[in-house]
Enzyme design. Structure first.
Site, PDB file in Angstrom:
ATOM      1  N   ALA A 143       0.825  -1.199   0.000  1.00  0.00           N
ATOM      2  CA  ALA A 143       0.000   0.000   0.000  1.00  0.00           C
ATOM      3  C   ALA A 143       0.865   1.257   0.000  1.00  0.00           C
ATOM      4  O   ALA A 143       1.706   1.426   0.883  1.00  0.00           O
ATOM      5  CB  ALA A 143      -0.923   0.009   1.228  1.00  0.00           C
ATOM      6  N   GLU A 144       0.640   2.101  -1.003  1.00  0.00           N
ATOM      7  CA  GLU A 144       1.310   3.412  -1.053  1.00  0.00           C
ATOM      8  C   GLU A 144       0.219   4.462  -0.938  1.00  0.00           C
ATOM      9  O   GLU A 144      -0.644   4.581  -1.811  1.00  0.00           O
ATOM     10  CB  GLU A 144       2.089   3.559  -2.364  1.00  0.00           C
ATOM     11  CG  GLU A 144       2.972   4.797  -2.405  1.00  0.00           C
ATOM     12  CD  GLU A 144       2.259   6.002  -2.980  1.00  0.00           C
ATOM     13  OE1 GLU A 144       1.769   6.820  -2.174  1.00  0.00           O
ATOM     14  OE2 GLU A 144       2.194   6.123  -4.206  1.00  0.00           O
ATOM     15  N   LEU A 145       0.276   5.240   0.153  1.00  0.00           N
ATOM     16  CA  LEU A 145      -0.867   6.058   0.544  1.00  0.00           C
ATOM     17  C   LEU A 145      -0.585   7.556   0.569  1.00  0.00           C
ATOM     18  O   LEU A 145      -1.217   8.298   1.312  1.00  0.00           O
ATOM     19  CB  LEU A 145      -1.363   5.599   1.932  1.00  0.00           C
ATOM     20  CG  LEU A 145      -1.540   4.083   2.078  1.00  0.00           C
ATOM     21  CD1 LEU A 145      -2.002   3.733   3.476  1.00  0.00           C
ATOM     22  CD2 LEU A 145      -2.511   3.555   1.034  1.00  0.00           C
TER      23      LEU A 145
END
EC number: 1.2.1.3
Length: 585
Positions: free
Chosen positions: A298-300
């Site tokens: 996950a890149e948020l």
């Protein structure tokens, strides 16, 4: 200063030339088969006369995705979203194609990527125009953010991908000296990527390149905000596969509404999920993937600090240019964009005086300096963040509000903004803007503790930049102390252009894509332990004292203790252990 400047320019030019030569050397070194030409026609939007009123992305009473050009409001077309059944068909088609693809050699996969790279370079004009039209960025921003980084991903994979995925020999120990240990990186099967709209071509192509090279098939769920361009970009990837006789169904793309996306992320045939988006949506994705125990990267997003030490003062003109590019590229819609510039003392005041006229001079429009935001959905939030900061002492020097473009009144423009004297307690210093907003924060001093206190205040931790003399004692302390997944020293986002592992910590997500780590993350990392001397009949055997049924627990324990001492004790203890084993046989 005047004498030094030409020297710096000369050194910069030399560095660029060296970089170009190295790039050419890498390209020639990996170019062992000729790319196969193929053609993909770019989409054509309807004529301006058919443009309809832009009210919402979703047509009332219809499930169709309504596509508009953010810069102009021009109607681009309708895209039918995928149903759960359509997702099942896409996954099944990808799985059917992946079995044969998994048996291909690295040379065959490189051939596909070379062909893809050649096509991207040849079709760069079409790709940039389609991406700019669908996402609102300018053509310059598209060339840098869509083409350059995509071909770098491909080139890195061509040059280093096989080395990253080749089986590795691993060490053994004294007790297991007769074993040979290897780690293998094997395809997972079908992987999924849910990507954001800010770089529609690059964000789609990145996971496709890595997934294919790892031997997987891939299903990419694109954003409904940039659904119009997705079929064209997918056809580019599929065309490279078909040009070499491989099944184009290895690459699947789909558009669906958020309530349907959970069917993909929880699908039992999906082996891995890459998600790029917001924290709120990531929680749903992670919960959905947990149903089938599917791993997630996950890149948020981030609230990236741009820290400038006093020792960077001689470099201020260059730093100002970097700040402007890092803040306003793609209208600030960049997950590793500069969100907070942090400086102290007189350098801070110099920055304010230099940046104000530069920001004020920025022009809005598809053919100007700063493009449009993807939609007007964030305008109220952005204006409220700015107003809250001003009410608490920040100074709004430029912009700060939505902009109605005289030529494109339906475009989604937000004025390039310069907000100074921002403090960590203000909401705008804690929340990602994702907009053309440049905020300056004054640190108490240029010391590492004071700079870190400001830089590390938000809950995000994606990228960061530090500027200063390499001899400044604060420099290594800052690099070590920044809570971030990536740090560029005297540069901005350089880690992205060299394919280092990409990702963050804390509120910016977990896991990494790109680079060696990202490529391996799309594999089943299989540990294999084999007999090194099987031809001599040397294999693991169970000694009599510990065979079932155990003749004597006391002797069995003493024998096992002797084994531990031989394996892990010092010279004297090893000898004692050996004697203990002999005495308890």
């Amino acid at each position: 200063m005047d004498r030094i400047t030409p020297l710096r320019v000369g050194v910069s030019v030399l560095a660029v030339l060296v970089s170009v030569l190295l790039f050419l050397w890498r390209a020639v070194g990996t170019e062992r088969s000729s790319p196969v030409p193929y053609a993909v026609a770019p989409p054509k939007p309807p004529s301006p006369e058919t443009t309809v009123e832009h009210t919402s992305v979703k047509l009332p009473g219809s499930s169709a995705v309504q596509c508009y050009a953010p810069c102009t409001g021009r109607f681009l077309g309708l895209v039918n979203p995928s149903s759960p059944a359509a997702i099942d068909r896409s996954v099944a088609a990808a799985a059917a194609a992946q079995g044969k693809w998994a048996t291909t050699t690295f040379a065959q996969r490189r051939a596909v990527l070379r062909t893809l790279m050649r096509h991207v370079l040849d079709a760069a004009d079409d790709i940039c125009r389609v991406a700019a039209l669908d996402s609102g960025k300018t053509l310059v921003d598209a060339q840098l953010g869509e083409i350059l980084v995509t071909v770098e991903r491909i080139q890195w994979t061509l040059a280093h991908g096989e080395e990253a995925l080749r089986p590795e020999s691993r060490p053994t120990n004294l007790l297991m000296a007769y074993k040979r240990n290897t780690v293998r990186y094997e395809p997972l099967g079908v992987v999924a990527a849910l990507v954001s709209w800010n770089y529609p071509f690059h964000n789609m192509m990145g996971p496709i390149v890595s997934s294919l090279f790892a031997g997987n098939a891939v299903v990419v769920k694109v954003s409904e905000q940039t659904a119009w361009s997705s079929a064209y970009f997918a056809a580019i990837a599929r065309g490279a596969l078909a040009a070499h006789g491989h099944d184009p169904h290895l690459v699947q793309t789909l558009v669906c509404w958020p309530q349907t996306a959970a069917h993909l992320t929880s699908h039992p045939a999906i082996a891995h999920v890459t998600f790029i988006g917001s924290q709120a949506v990531a929680r749903h994705v992670a919960a959905s993937a947990a149903r089938s125990l599917t791993p997630v990267v996950a890149e948020l997003g981030g609230k990236d600090p741009f820290v400038i030490l006093d020792s960077a003062a001689p470099d201020l003109p260059r730093i100002v240019e970097v700040i402007l590019r890092g803040t306003f590229q793609a209208a600030g819609q960049n997950c590793i964009g500069i969100e907070r510039v942090i400086a102290a003392g007189a350098l801070y005041d110099d920055l304010v005086s230099v940046l104000e006229p530069r920001v004020r001079a920025l022009r809005l429009g598809p053919d100007a300096d700063v493009g449009a935001l993807i939609s007007d959905a964030s305008f109220d939030r952005l204006e409220e963040l700015i107003a809250e900061a001003v009410s608490r002492g920040a100074r709004l020097l430029v912009g700060g509000r939505r902009h109605t473009h005289p030529d494109y009144p339906r475009g989604h423009y937000f004025s390039p903004t310069l907000l100074v004297d921002v403090t960590p307690a203000m909401l705008i210093a804690q929340h990602e803007c994702f907009a053309p907003i440049l905020t300056l924060m004054r640190a108490p001093s240029s010391s590492a503790p004071d700079m870190l206190a400001v830089a590390n205040a938000p809950s995000f931790g994606l990228g960061a930049s530090v500027f200063g003399s390499e001899r400044d004692p604060a420099m290594p302390r800052l690099v070590a102390g920044l809570k971030a997944g990536m740090v560029a020293v005297n540069d901005f986002a350089a880690y992205y252009a060299v394919q280092l592992p990409f990702g963050g910590v804390a509120g910016s997500g977990y896991g990494r894509f790109a680079g060696r780590e990202g490529l391996r993350g799309l594999c089943n990392i299989k540990s294999v332990c084999e007999d090194r001397l099987a031809w001599l009949g040397i294999r693991t055997s169970i000694p009599p004292p510990v065979r079932y049924p155990v003749p004597s627990q006391q002797k069995g324990w003493a024998f096992a203790y002797g084994v531990v001492e031989v394996g892990y004790g010092g010279p004297v203890r090893k000898l004692k252990g050996l004697m203990r084993m002999i005495n308890n046989m």
